[in-house]
Design a protein around this motif. Structure first.
Motif, PDB file in Angstrom:
ATOM      1  N   GLU A  89      13.266   0.822  36.682  1.00  0.00           N
ATOM      2  CA  GLU A  89      12.315   0.724  35.943  1.00  0.00           C
ATOM      3  C   GLU A  89      11.785  -0.577  35.560  1.00  0.00           C
ATOM      4  O   GLU A  89      11.981  -1.764  36.054  1.00  0.00           O
ATOM      5  CB  GLU A  89      13.125   1.422  34.525  1.00  0.00           C
ATOM      6  N   ILE A  90      10.359  -1.069  34.915  1.00  0.00           N
ATOM      7  CA  ILE A  90      10.052  -1.636  34.142  1.00  0.00           C
ATOM      8  C   ILE A  90       9.799  -1.361  32.712  1.00  0.00           C
ATOM      9  O   ILE A  90       8.871  -0.619  32.062  1.00  0.00           O
ATOM     10  CB  ILE A  90       8.623  -2.429  34.831  1.00  0.00           C
ATOM     11  N   ASP A  91      10.256  -2.883  31.936  1.00  0.00           N
ATOM     12  CA  ASP A  91       9.296  -2.715  30.104  1.00  0.00           C
ATOM     13  C   ASP A  91      10.580  -0.908  30.244  1.00  0.00           C
ATOM     14  O   ASP A  91       9.417  -0.523  29.213  1.00  0.00           O
ATOM     15  CB  ASP A  91       8.402  -3.175  29.834  1.00  0.00           C
ATOM     16  N   GLY A  92      12.004  -0.620  30.152  1.00  0.00           N
ATOM     17  CA  GLY A  92      11.967   0.750  29.984  1.00  0.00           C
ATOM     18  C   GLY A  92      11.339   1.967  30.317  1.00  0.00           C
ATOM     19  O   GLY A  92      11.131   2.959  29.957  1.00  0.00           O
ATOM     20  N   GLN A  93      10.144   1.475  31.615  1.00  0.00           N
ATOM     21  CA  GLN A  93       9.609   2.619  31.811  1.00  0.00           C
ATOM     22  C   GLN A  93       9.780   2.756  33.136  1.00  0.00           C
ATOM     23  O   GLN A  93      10.114   2.474  33.816  1.00  0.00           O
ATOM     24  CB  GLN A  93       7.882   2.148  31.842  1.00  0.00           C
ATOM     25  N   PRO A  94      10.017   4.171  33.512  1.00  0.00           N
ATOM     26  CA  PRO A  94      10.609   4.302  35.081  1.00  0.00           C
ATOM     27  C   PRO A  94       9.832   4.199  36.292  1.00  0.00           C
ATOM     28  O   PRO A  94       8.353   4.261  35.853  1.00  0.00           O
ATOM     29  CB  PRO A  94      10.810   6.067  34.737  1.00  0.00           C
ATOM     30  N   ILE A  95       9.402   3.913  37.243  1.00  0.00           N
ATOM     31  CA  ILE A  95       9.101   3.724  38.289  1.00  0.00           C
ATOM     32  C   ILE A  95       9.541   3.872  39.490  1.00  0.00           C
ATOM     33  O   ILE A  95      10.613   3.099  39.782  1.00  0.00           O
ATOM     34  CB  ILE A  95       8.740   2.181  38.184  1.00  0.00           C
ATOM     35  N   GLY A  96       8.264   4.111  40.018  1.00  0.00           N
ATOM     36  CA  GLY A  96       8.717   4.145  41.747  1.00  0.00           C
ATOM     37  C   GLY A  96       7.450   2.510  42.423  1.00  0.00           C
ATOM     38  O   GLY A  96       6.666   3.031  42.869  1.00  0.00           O
TER      39      GLY A  96
END
Length: 161
Positions: A89-96
């Motif tokens: 995650e980046i800044d609370g946003q899920p990411i792959g």
């Protein structure tokens, strides 16, 4: 000041990274770089972080898809891959994050691995979890809107209305 001879200069490798998240996710270059530095420091420490000497060269992220080019010292590619695998995650946003390839120059990295395909978006209503719900379809990925937020789905998970 003279340049260093070629045999003394540091050797670099460039990793082409693909980023994937929900369509409404906003991530900028600075937050990605900060997350990369913190993940490196947390996983391999200060000395390992200095040995990797990572630097973000190229970054693009829009509408849930993006690419990045990360520079790392030759011989440290495997440790950088481990660091990238620890980021979810980046800044609370899920990411792959997916490593598309490794190259010896920035130009070769961008030409070989970073293609900017035309992504087609469609918004439709689909049957998901026994209800009709709005969804955003991007190529072969489907994001279904639920009350708690978007959920990734496949074509097998939904039915067209």
């Amino acid at each position: 000041m003279k340049h260093l001879p070629k045999h003394v200069r540091p050797r670099w490798r460039y990793l082409a990274i693909e980023l994937e998240s929900h369509p409404d996710t906003e991530i900028d270059r600075r937050s990605f770089q900060r997350t990369l530095w913190f993940a490196t420091q947390n996983l391999i420490g200060d000395v390992g972080s200095a040995a990797l000497d990572t630097n973000l060269f190229g970054f693009r992220f829009e509408e849930g898809d993006g690419t990045a080019v990360i520079r790392v010292r030759r011989g440290e590619v495997d440790r950088l891959r481990a660091v990238l695998a620890s980021i979810d995650e980046i800044d609370g946003q899920p990411i792959g994050l997916f490593v598309r390839g490794v190259s010896g120059t920035v130009r070769a990295c961008e030409e070989k691995y970073i293609r900017r395909p035309q992504i087609r978006f469609r918004e439709r209503t689909v049957a998901f979890a026994d209800a009709s719900r709005p969804a955003v379809i991007r190529n072969d990925r489907i994001d279904v809107e639920l009350p708690d937020g978007p959920v990734g789905a496949t074509a097998l998970d939904i039915r067209d209305n």
